[in-house]
Write a protein that holds these residues in place. Structure first.
Motif, short mmCIF file in Angstrom:
data_model
loop_
_atom_site.label_atom_id
_atom_site.label_comp_id
_atom_site.label_asym_id
_atom_site.label_seq_id
_atom_site.Cartn_x
_atom_site.Cartn_y
_atom_site.Cartn_z
N ILE A 139 11.83 -9.52 -3.70
CA ILE A 139 11.95 -7.99 -3.81
C ILE A 139 13.24 -7.27 -3.26
O ILE A 139 14.13 -6.65 -4.00
CB ILE A 139 10.99 -7.43 -2.54
N ILE A 142 16.14 -8.04 -6.02
CA ILE A 142 16.18 -6.97 -7.03
C ILE A 142 17.53 -6.16 -6.76
O ILE A 142 18.13 -5.73 -7.69
CB ILE A 142 14.81 -6.08 -7.39
N PHE A 143 17.84 -6.07 -5.63
CA PHE A 143 18.91 -5.00 -4.97
C PHE A 143 20.04 -5.97 -4.81
O PHE A 143 21.20 -5.73 -5.52
CB PHE A 143 18.73 -4.39 -3.77
N VAL A 170 17.41 -1.65 -11.43
CA VAL A 170 16.55 -0.72 -10.62
C VAL A 170 15.25 -0.24 -12.00
O VAL A 170 14.55 0.02 -11.85
CB VAL A 170 17.44 0.54 -9.98
N LEU A 174 13.03 -2.89 -11.24
CA LEU A 174 12.34 -2.38 -9.83
C LEU A 174 11.28 -1.43 -10.16
O LEU A 174 10.44 -1.28 -9.30
CB LEU A 174 13.43 -1.64 -8.99
N VAL A 178 7.68 -1.50 -8.51
CA VAL A 178 7.00 -0.32 -7.73
C VAL A 178 5.96 0.33 -8.31
O VAL A 178 4.79 0.46 -7.76
CB VAL A 178 7.96 0.67 -7.45
#
Length: 323
Positions: A139, A142-143, A170, A174, A178
């Motif tokens: 998770i 991803i950033f 994102v 992402l 989400v």
């Protein structure tokens, strides 16, 4: 020890089949543009299903073991990249600039999820902590991965930090992830019922992206720039990086006073790099045929880590049973 444990797994054989297919029959023209759009949609679907499958209960079970998670994340996103930078003077005479770029990209990727948990389980490690740590790595990756790509991999001395790779990740990775997490209560039964099919869908997405990336690279003259002798060099580089990281993980976990089960989890979660995350991210972060060359190190490292961890996990299991 069975011979099949040292042989390439089915996924690796299919990946190399895609490289061969792209080498002899690369996608061109309108077909290339169309299949590229399909691959973008498949990547979004891949991360949507990752979000839908991630068990919140399993993650919460190991959430409070913060010292272990902090060490694993430090190895994944700090020690690995620093090692790539430290080895630069040694590697540059042996690798092309594009392949060194691939090695650095390998170093900034998140850890695997499924194999980290599986090897930890076989070795009798702390499985709930492995679930939490590996999931958190993916998770956060991803950033963190696109930020590290901008800082260490793509820009270097050529320009300032750019948020563009982060925004691309994102939007394309992402947000679908989400959305999958939000819809997990609705999709949970369907996802569990069709887990085998979804695994094949994951693999198909990765194979398609590899074909598209290598097609672009072949059209731009990949094999004229990359002698096959460099593949052996890449294997040696991968083995060196994996050995250093594994020794560091074992020694550091002992120095910090972690018990045997936690040390096993740190070893298997901290030493992995995710091919499943690396392939779609490369498609987003690297333009044109660059993604094809950049992916070679992670593909070789992936197979090597599976072989080495299979042996180590079984050895840990045998030691536990003996005790």
């Amino acid at each position: 020890m069975k011979l099949k444990q040292y042989l390439p797994d089915a996924m690796m054989l299919m990946l190399f089949s895609m490289i061969l297919l792209a080498s002899f029959f690369p996608a061109r023209g309108q077909f290339a543009a169309g299949i590229d759009q399909v691959s973008v949609g498949m990547i979004a679907l891949l991360f949507f299903m990752h979000g839908a499958r991630l068990s919140r209960e399993a993650v919460i079970a190991g959430l409070f073991h913060w010292r272990l998670h902090l060490l694993v994340l430090s190895i994944t996103f700090a020690v690995f990249p620093l090692l790539g930078l430290v080895l630069k003077p040694l590697l540059q005479p042996w690798l092309t600039p594009e392949l060194y770029l691939g090695v650095m990209y390998l170093c900034v990727l998140p850890s695997t999820v499924q194999s980290s948990i599986a090897f930890t389980s076989v070795a009798r490690g702390n499985v709930p902590a492995a679930v939490c740590s590996a999931s958190a790595s993916n998770i956060l990756g991803i950033f963190i991965t696109p930020v590290l790509v901008s800082l260490l991999v793509k820009t270097g001395d050529t320009g300032p930090f750019s948020w563009e790779p982060v925004l691309k990740i994102v939007n394309q990775l992402l947000l679908p992830f989400v959305a999958g997490q939000v819809l997990r209560p609705v999709l949970r039964k369907v996802v569990d019922r069709h887990s085998a099919f979804l695994k094949k869908l994951d693999q198909s997405s990765i194979l398609l992206v590899v074909y598209v990336a290598f097609s672009e690279a072949v059209v731009q003259g990949l094999w004229s720039k990359l002698p096959l002798s460099l593949i052996g060099t890449l294997l040696l580089v991968s083995a060196l990086i994996l050995a250093i990281i594994m020794v560091f993980a074992v020694l550091t976990s002992r120095l910090l006073g972690f018990n045997r089960a936690d040390s096993i989890t740190i070893l298997f979660c901290g030493s992995k790099k995710s091919l499943a995350s690396g392939v779609p991210m490369a498609k987003v972060l690297f333009a044109g045929g660059a993604a094809g060359i950049v992916l070679l190190p992670i593909m070789l490292f992936h197979q090597l880590q599976l072989m080495v961890c299979t042996v180590l996990a079984q050895r840990y299991a045998n030691q536990t049973e003996g005790e």
